[in-house]
Design a protein around this motif. Structure first.
Motif, PDB file in Angstrom:
ATOM      1  N   HIS A  26      -4.184   8.268  -6.942  1.00  0.00           N
ATOM      2  CA  HIS A  26      -5.546   7.996  -6.485  1.00  0.00           C
ATOM      3  C   HIS A  26      -5.723   8.723  -5.157  1.00  0.00           C
ATOM      4  CE1 HIS A  26      -9.144   5.981  -5.201  1.00  0.00           C
ATOM      5  NE2 HIS A  26      -9.146   5.135  -6.224  1.00  0.00           N
TER       6      HIS A  26
ATOM      7  N   VAL B  39       0.839  -1.203   0.000  1.00  0.00           N
ATOM      8  CA  VAL B  39       0.000   0.000   0.000  1.00  0.00           C
ATOM      9  C   VAL B  39       0.874   1.254   0.000  1.00  0.00           C
ATOM     10  CG1 VAL B  39      -1.661   1.356   1.340  1.00  0.00           C
ATOM     11  CG2 VAL B  39      -1.962  -1.122   1.103  1.00  0.00           C
TER      12      VAL B  39
ATOM     13  N   MET C 197      -7.870   6.663  -1.435  1.00  0.00           N
ATOM     14  CA  MET C 197      -7.384   5.291  -1.232  1.00  0.00           C
ATOM     15  C   MET C 197      -7.823   4.729   0.120  1.00  0.00           C
ATOM     16  SD  MET C 197      -3.503   5.215  -2.817  1.00  0.00           S
ATOM     17  CE  MET C 197      -3.209   3.596  -2.109  1.00  0.00           C
TER      18      MET C 197
ATOM     19  N   ASN D  76     -12.138   1.164  -1.378  1.00  0.00           N
ATOM     20  CA  ASN D  76     -11.728   1.307  -2.774  1.00  0.00           C
ATOM     21  C   ASN D  76     -10.530   0.441  -3.130  1.00  0.00           C
ATOM     22  OD1 ASN D  76     -13.732   3.130  -3.429  1.00  0.00           O
ATOM     23  ND2 ASN D  76     -12.490   4.938  -3.012  1.00  0.00           N
ATOM     24  N   LEU D  77     -10.092  -0.405  -2.223  1.00  0.00           N
ATOM     25  CA  LEU D  77      -8.934  -1.260  -2.467  1.00  0.00           C
ATOM     26  C   LEU D  77      -9.308  -2.728  -2.246  1.00  0.00           C
ATOM     27  CD1 LEU D  77      -6.194   0.842  -0.620  1.00  0.00           C
ATOM     28  CD2 LEU D  77      -6.543   0.674  -3.095  1.00  0.00           C
TER      29      LEU D  77
ATOM     30  N   ALA E  53      -7.298  -1.195  -7.281  1.00  0.00           N
ATOM     31  CA  ALA E  53      -8.033  -0.007  -6.844  1.00  0.00           C
ATOM     32  C   ALA E  53      -9.237   0.227  -7.745  1.00  0.00           C
ATOM     33  CB  ALA E  53      -7.131   1.224  -6.856  1.00  0.00           C
TER      34      ALA E  53
END
Length: 538
Positions: free
Chosen positions: A306, A291, A309, A313-314, A324
């Motif tokens: 992005h 990450v 995050m 959304n991951l 993503a």
């Protein structure tokens, strides 16, 4: 005048909603508020009589509840304010950071109508199946699962033109009806309020609230066109093509329009489901590092990141790759800003606080009349407590608070281009920490930042940039010579006309023209020679 009256009515409704949630504490910060605002602060709680009490909640929780009740525009405003710890305090900012776009879905009939209008075909011709119930409903759009069927060539010896069909699972994002009008109404109100705040609270001018609203407006404008989101996803997919750690869903451009976006469906586990990720056997420590690395690659390498995050959304796929979604909010940083950020971050990482301070002065972020030595000391006070510690021992949110306090002491203005970066950094920290509480953000960041600096700020990179600039100059040189020649010809023609009336012989003007010609020619030749020499040497 009518706009001011309309904004006043809307503001009255907003403040009444804040009163119902007991979130009027923001008005208490206006030291120089006009008398009628102070009176309004005393009267408005009366409108909340009979409403459910929210006193048991923290201030930030009450404010977040009020903003969610006010609708999508205010939810976005809350998310923007969540990075302004200097303005609201760390606790309130953290509560606003937990604000999520969770709203009731709009009817399936409206979704169907939007798809058919935007794609100009009946729904059953576009999708072979379409789930009526959305899987997610946010402030701006909602998402439905669907399936599509494509024809692909399958030639045989008997039939070279033969085709077969392939069915794919997709996710379809659809904008809420009339969402644009709702945002425009509230954005006008935000501009009006920010103007009043800066007028009656002089300290707010440094925070540049109006500029923040402008950034929010630009972000919303992009989010209102799903083709822009699709383009952002495609650009990021190109940036990470072949990357073993990160990928982006494929956009189905044939089924994408302004209010509808179709992309490949993610077959993975949301990072919000920590227990499920552990059960699947994924390495949480490695995932937390991924990450951080992915975030730094987006910011430093690409200058395109992005900016939303969060966990929802991951996703993590079976093979351990991070994926993503939701590219509505994206951030960009030009090369110069990235160079500044990288050098500043690296200086903090290695404990070179003098260089960290110098970079701030060189970038113009600290006024030149301030003391470099004092600012170096301030940088040390920020960096020393965090070096070598894991995320569970430090807080980037608390670090930002101290940094903002330092900016006030040294009269540094808010840098709007860094607001999204600050927000995303805090979010990425939270995601990484949820995967591994002992992750050391700086330890993971160090190799990535160092590698990027060597590639972009080392001797070879500087030489390459000089050559690039030189080649750019050479490309412009013919046009420059042509324009110079035209200018000299024009001057000579005018002098010739004067010569018909006078006899200048070797007069001043002619000497100036000759001198100008030799000067331009000499400078041009010198510049060309310098760039060619640089290119040969490097």
């Amino acid at each position: 005048m009518f706009r001011g009256f309309h904004n006043s009515l809307r503001l009255l409704f907003v403040v009444r909603t804040l009163a119902r949630f007991d979130a009027l504490f923001l008005l208490d910060t206006l030291e120089k508020a006009p008398l009628h605002v102070k009176l309004l602060r005393l009267i408005l709680p009366l409108f909340a009589i009979g409403a459910p009490s929210h006193q048991h909640l923290r201030k930030g929780e009450r404010l977040a509840g009020a903003l969610q009740a006010l609708g999508p525009s205010f939810i976005k405003l809350g998310q923007a304010l969540s990075v302004r710890s200097d303005l609201l305090g760390e606790e309130i900012a953290q509560d606003l950071g937990n604000l999520r776009d969770k709203l009731p879905p709009f009817p399936y009939e409206k979704a169907k109508e939007t798809v058919e209008r935007e794609l100009e075909r009946p729904l059953n011709e576009v999708f072979v199946s379409f789930d009526e119930k959305p899987i997610a409903a946010a402030s701006i759009a909602q998402v439905h699962y669907a399936e599509v069927e494509d024809s692909i060539p399958a030639p045989t010896e008997e039939n070279p033109d033969a085709v077969c069909t392939e069915r794919r699972k997709v996710a379809v994002k659809i904008l809420r009806p009339d969402i644009e009008e709702a945002f425009q109404t509230d954005l006008r109100l935000f501009f009006w309020i920010s103007g009043l705040a800066e007028r009656f609270q002089p300290n707010f001018k440094r925070l540049r609230l109006t500029k923040i609203v402008e950034i929010l407006e630009q972000s919303v404008e992009l989010e209102m066109d799903l083709r822009m989101e699709a383009a952002a996803a495609a650009e990021m997919a190109e940036n990470f093509e072949g990357d073993p750690e990160f990928s982006v869903p494929e956009i189905d451009w044939q089924r994408t329009a302004k209010r509808v976006m179709t992309q490949s469906r993610i077959d993975g586990i949301s990072l919000s489901n920590r227990d499920e990720i552990i059960e699947a056997g994924h390495d949480m420590q490695a995932l937390s590092a991924v990450v951080i690395r992915v975030f730094l690659k987006q910011v430093l390498r690409d200058g395109f990141f992005h900016a939303d995050m969060h966990h929802g959304n991951l996703f993590i796929t079976d093979d351990g790759k991070l994926v993503a979604v939701d590219f509505g909010i994206m951030g960009r940083m030009d090369r110069q800003t990235r160079l500044f950020m990288a050098e500043m971050l690296f200086a903090f990482l290695v404990g070179d606080y003098r260089r960290a301070a110098e970079v701030h002065f060189e970038a113009g972020y600290v006024p030149p009349h301030k003391s470099l030595d004092a600012f170096t000391q301030a940088c040390r006070s920020i960096g020393e407590p965090i070096l070598g510690k894991s995320v569970d021992e430090i807080s980037l949110g608390r670090l930002l608070v101290q940094l903002f306090q330092t900016t006030e002491t040294f009269e540094m203005e808010t840098q709007p281009q860094l607001l999204l970066l600050q927000k995303t950094m805090v979010t990425a920290e939270g995601v990484a920490q949820s995967m591994n509480a002992k992750v050391n953000f700086w330890e993971v960041a160090h190799p990535t930042v160092e590698e990027w600096m060597l590639e972009n700020m080392g001797p070879e990179a500087k030489a390459a940039q000089i050559v690039k600039d030189g080649l750019g100059f050479l490309n412009k040189l013919p046009d420059l010579v042509t324009k110079t020649d035209r200018l000299l010809t024009l001057i000579e023609e005018r002098e010739s006309q004067k010569d018909q009336k006078t006899d200048p012989a070797d007069g001043p003007m002619q000497r100036e023209v000759s001198a100008g010609f030799y000067l331009v020619t000499g400078v041009t030749a010198g510049a060309v020679l310098m760039y060619l020499l640089t290119a040969v040497l490097h």
